[in-house]
Design a protein around this motif. Sequence first.
Motif, PDB file in Angstrom:
ATOM      1  N   ARG A  69      -6.852  31.042 -46.640  1.00  0.00           N
ATOM      2  CA  ARG A  69      -8.004  30.487 -47.350  1.00  0.00           C
ATOM      3  C   ARG A  69      -7.936  30.846 -48.822  1.00  0.00           C
ATOM      4  O   ARG A  69      -7.735  32.004 -49.195  1.00  0.00           O
ATOM      5  N   THR A  70      -8.127  29.834 -49.658  1.00  0.00           N
ATOM      6  CA  THR A  70      -8.243  30.022 -51.098  1.00  0.00           C
ATOM      7  C   THR A  70      -9.484  29.259 -51.537  1.00  0.00           C
ATOM      8  O   THR A  70      -9.483  28.027 -51.547  1.00  0.00           O
ATOM      9  N   GLN A  93     -10.651  25.959 -49.686  1.00  0.00           N
ATOM     10  CA  GLN A  93      -9.510  25.229 -49.119  1.00  0.00           C
ATOM     11  C   GLN A  93      -8.683  26.126 -48.203  1.00  0.00           C
ATOM     12  O   GLN A  93      -8.570  27.333 -48.431  1.00  0.00           O
ATOM     13  N   HIS A 133      -4.812  26.475 -46.618  1.00  0.00           N
ATOM     14  CA  HIS A 133      -3.436  26.052 -46.855  1.00  0.00           C
ATOM     15  C   HIS A 133      -2.587  26.458 -45.652  1.00  0.00           C
ATOM     16  O   HIS A 133      -2.565  27.627 -45.268  1.00  0.00           O
ATOM     17  N   ASN A 164       5.720  24.392 -45.949  1.00  0.00           N
ATOM     18  CA  ASN A 164       4.351  23.987 -46.284  1.00  0.00           C
ATOM     19  C   ASN A 164       4.298  22.464 -46.346  1.00  0.00           C
ATOM     20  O   ASN A 164       4.192  21.888 -47.428  1.00  0.00           O
ATOM     21  N   SER A 167      -3.379  21.067 -48.817  1.00  0.00           N
ATOM     22  CA  SER A 167      -4.527  21.913 -48.478  1.00  0.00           C
ATOM     23  C   SER A 167      -5.670  21.056 -47.961  1.00  0.00           C
ATOM     24  O   SER A 167      -5.794  19.877 -48.290  1.00  0.00           O
TER      25      SER A 167
END
Length: 194
Positions: free
Chosen positions: A82-83, A86, A88, A106, A110
């Motif tokens: 979590r950022t 969002q 990811h 990846n 996100s």
Amino acid sequence: MTQAGDRYERRLWQGEPSAGPTAIMARQGRIIVAATLAGTVRLWESRDSGVTWNAVTSPVHASVAQLAILPDGRAVLALLMRTGMQFHLTIATETTAGSGTWQQANPLPSSASAVLTMWQRDDVRTDQAGMPSLVIAQGMAGGVQLAITQDGTTWQPQTIASATPHALALSAVGDRLVVVHEQYGIWQRFKQSM
């Protein structure tokens, strides 16, 4: 459940009243358990069918995890970090079974959704022979995003437009993958070329 199942439950929960198991996977005597403790994913592994357990260092700091063990014994972790608002997705695949070294990917953008699930092909079922080895689904605004692989290393992204999911499940019916959330069901047929 293993013969020593009660033993690993005590070890995971002892001294950690906020522990919450999120995923467990077993294959050929190897068991991996993921649990969220104080908002952080922690991992434990047994290589002797649950008799002894060791902590495993997660390749990335995450708050949500799903996992799988490929037929060749390599573990695959789907980890959400979590950022802000969002989440990811990082997919970590062991370079060799039990090595503790990870190749990271990846493949998806996100998303504001922490809804995450994973589906793995059953290699015994002949009707699943043409399906991907592994599919990871993450919710997103206006649908579901998928990361699809045959080898656990190369990932193909795909987006399915639908309602925004608050819960998510994947299942197979014959040679079709079913993505289900709330009152919606989406059929996705995978071709041999995937």
